[in-house]
Design a protein around this motif. Structure first.
Motif, mmCIF file in Angstrom:
data_model
loop_
_atom_site.group_PDB
_atom_site.id
_atom_site.type_symbol
_atom_site.label_atom_id
_atom_site.label_comp_id
_atom_site.label_asym_id
_atom_site.label_seq_id
_atom_site.Cartn_x
_atom_site.Cartn_y
_atom_site.Cartn_z
ATOM 1 N N VAL A 1 0.836 -1.199 0.000
ATOM 2 C CA VAL A 1 0.000 0.000 0.000
ATOM 3 C C VAL A 1 0.872 1.252 0.000
ATOM 4 C CG1 VAL A 1 -1.932 -1.130 1.139
ATOM 5 C CG2 VAL A 1 -0.184 -0.023 2.522
ATOM 6 N N ARG A 2 0.266 2.337 -0.453
ATOM 7 C CA ARG A 2 0.975 3.610 -0.571
ATOM 8 C C ARG A 2 0.132 4.718 0.038
ATOM 9 N NH1 ARG A 2 1.597 0.870 -5.559
ATOM 10 N NH2 ARG A 2 3.749 0.701 -6.285
ATOM 11 N N PRO A 3 0.746 5.839 0.434
ATOM 12 C CA PRO A 3 -0.039 6.976 0.918
ATOM 13 C C PRO A 3 -0.957 7.495 -0.186
ATOM 14 C CG PRO A 3 2.275 7.211 1.526
ATOM 15 C CD PRO A 3 2.202 6.069 0.561
ATOM 16 N N VAL A 4 -2.232 7.603 0.114
ATOM 17 C CA VAL A 4 -3.213 8.000 -0.897
ATOM 18 C C VAL A 4 -2.934 9.402 -1.418
ATOM 19 C CG1 VAL A 4 -5.643 8.606 -1.206
ATOM 20 C CG2 VAL A 4 -5.033 6.429 -0.157
ATOM 21 N N VAL A 5 -2.619 10.326 -0.530
ATOM 22 C CA VAL A 5 -2.387 11.708 -0.970
ATOM 23 C C VAL A 5 -1.208 11.767 -1.935
ATOM 24 C CG1 VAL A 5 -1.655 14.002 -0.207
ATOM 25 C CG2 VAL A 5 -3.460 12.791 1.026
ATOM 26 N N LEU B 1 -9.463 13.798 5.281
ATOM 27 C CA LEU B 1 -8.560 14.110 6.391
ATOM 28 C C LEU B 1 -9.079 15.286 7.209
ATOM 29 C CD1 LEU B 1 -5.139 13.693 4.561
ATOM 30 C CD2 LEU B 1 -6.200 12.114 6.193
ATOM 31 N N ALA B 2 -9.637 16.270 6.533
ATOM 32 C CA ALA B 2 -10.156 17.436 7.242
ATOM 33 C C ALA B 2 -11.331 17.064 8.138
ATOM 34 C CB ALA B 2 -10.574 18.515 6.244
ATOM 35 N N ARG C 1 -3.163 6.520 8.297
ATOM 36 C CA ARG C 1 -3.993 5.387 7.891
ATOM 37 C C ARG C 1 -4.506 5.532 6.468
ATOM 38 N NH1 ARG C 1 -4.198 0.223 8.058
ATOM 39 N NH2 ARG C 1 -6.117 -0.755 8.781
ATOM 40 N N LEU C 2 -4.420 6.723 5.893
ATOM 41 C CA LEU C 2 -4.985 6.955 4.572
ATOM 42 C C LEU C 2 -4.034 6.397 3.510
ATOM 43 C CD1 LEU C 2 -7.611 8.341 3.562
ATOM 44 C CD2 LEU C 2 -6.169 10.246 2.852
ATOM 45 N N THR C 3 -4.033 5.081 3.399
ATOM 46 C CA THR C 3 -3.185 4.391 2.432
ATOM 47 C C THR C 3 -4.066 3.550 1.523
ATOM 48 O OG1 THR C 3 -2.889 2.547 3.980
ATOM 49 C CG2 THR C 3 -1.211 4.292 3.987
ATOM 50 N N GLY C 4 -3.516 3.187 0.369
ATOM 51 C CA GLY C 4 -4.302 2.386 -0.562
ATOM 52 C C GLY C 4 -3.523 2.029 -1.797
ATOM 53 N N SER C 5 -4.241 1.847 -2.885
ATOM 54 C CA SER C 5 -3.642 1.425 -4.143
ATOM 55 C C SER C 5 -2.891 2.572 -4.795
ATOM 56 C CB SER C 5 -4.742 0.948 -5.094
ATOM 57 O OG SER C 5 -5.438 2.050 -5.646
ATOM 58 N N TRP C 6 -2.170 2.240 -5.859
ATOM 59 C CA TRP C 6 -1.473 3.291 -6.600
ATOM 60 C C TRP C 6 -2.452 4.315 -7.157
ATOM 61 C CZ3 TRP C 6 -2.802 4.153 -11.617
ATOM 62 C CH2 TRP C 6 -3.432 3.109 -12.314
ATOM 63 N N ALA C 7 -3.702 3.914 -7.355
ATOM 64 C CA ALA C 7 -4.711 4.821 -7.890
ATOM 65 C C ALA C 7 -5.473 5.566 -6.814
ATOM 66 C CB ALA C 7 -5.705 4.032 -8.751
ATOM 67 N N GLY C 8 -5.136 5.319 -5.542
ATOM 68 C CA GLY C 8 -5.802 6.022 -4.459
ATOM 69 C C GLY C 8 -7.027 5.335 -3.915
#
Length: 411
Positions: free
Chosen positions: A146-150, A178-179, A187-194
């Motif tokens: 997994v990667r950071p979504v942002v 996040l806001a 925790r905001l992680t996911g796929s390469w596409a977000g």
């Protein structure tokens, strides 16, 4: 989606719940120039603030952020669009996948019962989505996958020239999450596409369809109850019908007219039976149900009668391979058998260049495929059927090497 298996190969799909399928040439893997990268992030931050994201969140997440070249490289291929359908099914639906899914059905039976009662989406379909999307959540904490979504969405928004607007909008939605405090930044992680969480929602889909089901006051896709009910909520919004099946395999008579398998014409199951297409297995009392017929690998492979709930699955991901995988896994989790008819596994899949060549030549013969994108979708299969019918071939819509060679030598 398919985070558990496909992200390792950088082939996670870009579709509706995750992201729209790539429609043009692959993006360059070269990171953006420093100045253009900084300017792009500045524009995104300004747009985010204009849409209500606090400046502290926008600047805090984007200032000093580096691009990720691996994310750009991942835009090159999506397995459910480029692998033969049988290879995709075989890799996803295994005895281990089925066994683990049945364990999850038992472990989460109470929650799944509640979701069924609330939404009408059956537990087997929901667990099938969960298994296909993230291996039942096994990889969500795997930092190697997994990667950071942002960061992923910023890389795409500022480095993918084909769809910067789409990626920028998704990035702003991620900042909004996040806001709102529903998910902490780490925790905001996911796929390469977000795509995020157990069932891989894109941020915009999260905003529209995510649900707090476990009662903690947060819509948290890393919570199994929240993720499963959010998936059910999405399917209901896409037209899911309570108590109905997705469809079934179909047995076709020896003289069946394959021109009828046009993927669009709906007939009652009784009507299909009269034409020589019989549901497998047959069920009592469903004769009036409407279905369309598709033969994904032509006359040599299985045929399927698809009912409206299949369309809802397809809205989750626009790939027929993907939707059929979820549908079939749900049946296997119910205890049903594998397909009665096997695929022609010896066929060589066309390469992307060959698929583009096929589409170009079909267009040249007056059978439009829409965009020449190297993907064999409904429009291309319709063009193939039209060409086959016009040249005396069996109109089964199957794109194979023999068809391409015939087009190459045709006047």
């Amino acid at each position: 989606m398919r985070l558990a298996r496909l992200l390792r190969a950088a082939t996670l799909p870009l579709v509706l719940v995750t992201a729209p399928a790539t429609a043009g040439p692959a993006s360059s893997e070269t990171p953006p120039e420093a100045s253009s990268w900084a300017d792009c992030l500045g524009r995104v931050a300004a747009d985010a603030q204009a849409s209500g994201v606090p400046q502290a969140v926008a600047d805090g997440q984007l200032a000093g952020l580096a691009s990720n070249p691996d994310v750009l490289a991942a835009t090159r291929g999506q397995a459910e669009f480029v692998k033969p359908i049988w290879a995709y099914l075989d890799a996803t639906i295994t005895e281990a996948t089925i066994a683990e899914g049945q364990r999850k059905l038992a472990e989460w039976a109470t929650i799944l019962e509640a979701i069924e009662q609330r939404t009408g989406v059956d537990r087997f379909t929901l667990v099938a989505f969960w298994g296909v999307e993230s291996g039942y959540g096994k990889v969500l904490d795997d930092a190697a996958i997994v990667r950071p979504v942002v960061q992923s969405l910023a890389t795409l928004a500022c480095g993918d020239p084909g769809r910067p607007g789409y990626w920028g909008d998704e990035l702003i939605e991620a900042l909004r999450i996040l806001a709102q405090g529903d998910v902490p930044p780490a925790r905001l992680t996911g796929s390469w596409a977000g795509a995020m969480g157990h069932t891989q929602f894109m941020p915009s889909v999260y905003r529209a369809h995510a649900v707090d089901f476990d009662g903690d006051g947060r819509r948290d896709l890393w919570s199994v109850p929240d993720a499963l009910v959010s998936t059910a909520n999405y399917l209901v919004a896409m037209g899911w019908r309570r108590g109905e099946a997705w469809g079934s395999e179909a047995a076709l008579g020896e003289r069946f007219d394959y021109a009828l398998a046009d993927e669009t014409t709906a007939r009652s199951l009784d009507g299909w039976r009269a034409l020589g297409a019989t549901p497998v297995p047959q069920r009592e009392g469903d004769g009036a149900a409407q279905a369309t017929l598709v033969v994904p690998a032509g006359a040599g492979g299985p045929a399927f009668l698809l009912r409206p709930n299949f369309s809802a699955i397809l809205r989750y991901n626009t790939s027929l391979s993907y939707a059929l995988t979820v549908a079939h896994l749900s049946d296997r989790l119910r205890g049903q058998a594998a397909f009665a008819r096997d695929w022609l596994r010896g066929d060589r899949a066309l390469t992307e260049a060959e698929r583009r060549d096929l589409q170009t030549r079909l267009d040249a013969h007056g059978h439009t495929v829409g965009v020449v994108d190297g993907r064999i979708g409904p429009k291309t299969r319709a063009a193939i059927r039209a060409y086959q019918a016009a040249t005396g071939l069996r109109p089964d819509g199957y794109a194979d090497v023999a068809l391409l060679e015939r087009l190459r030598t045709a006047p």
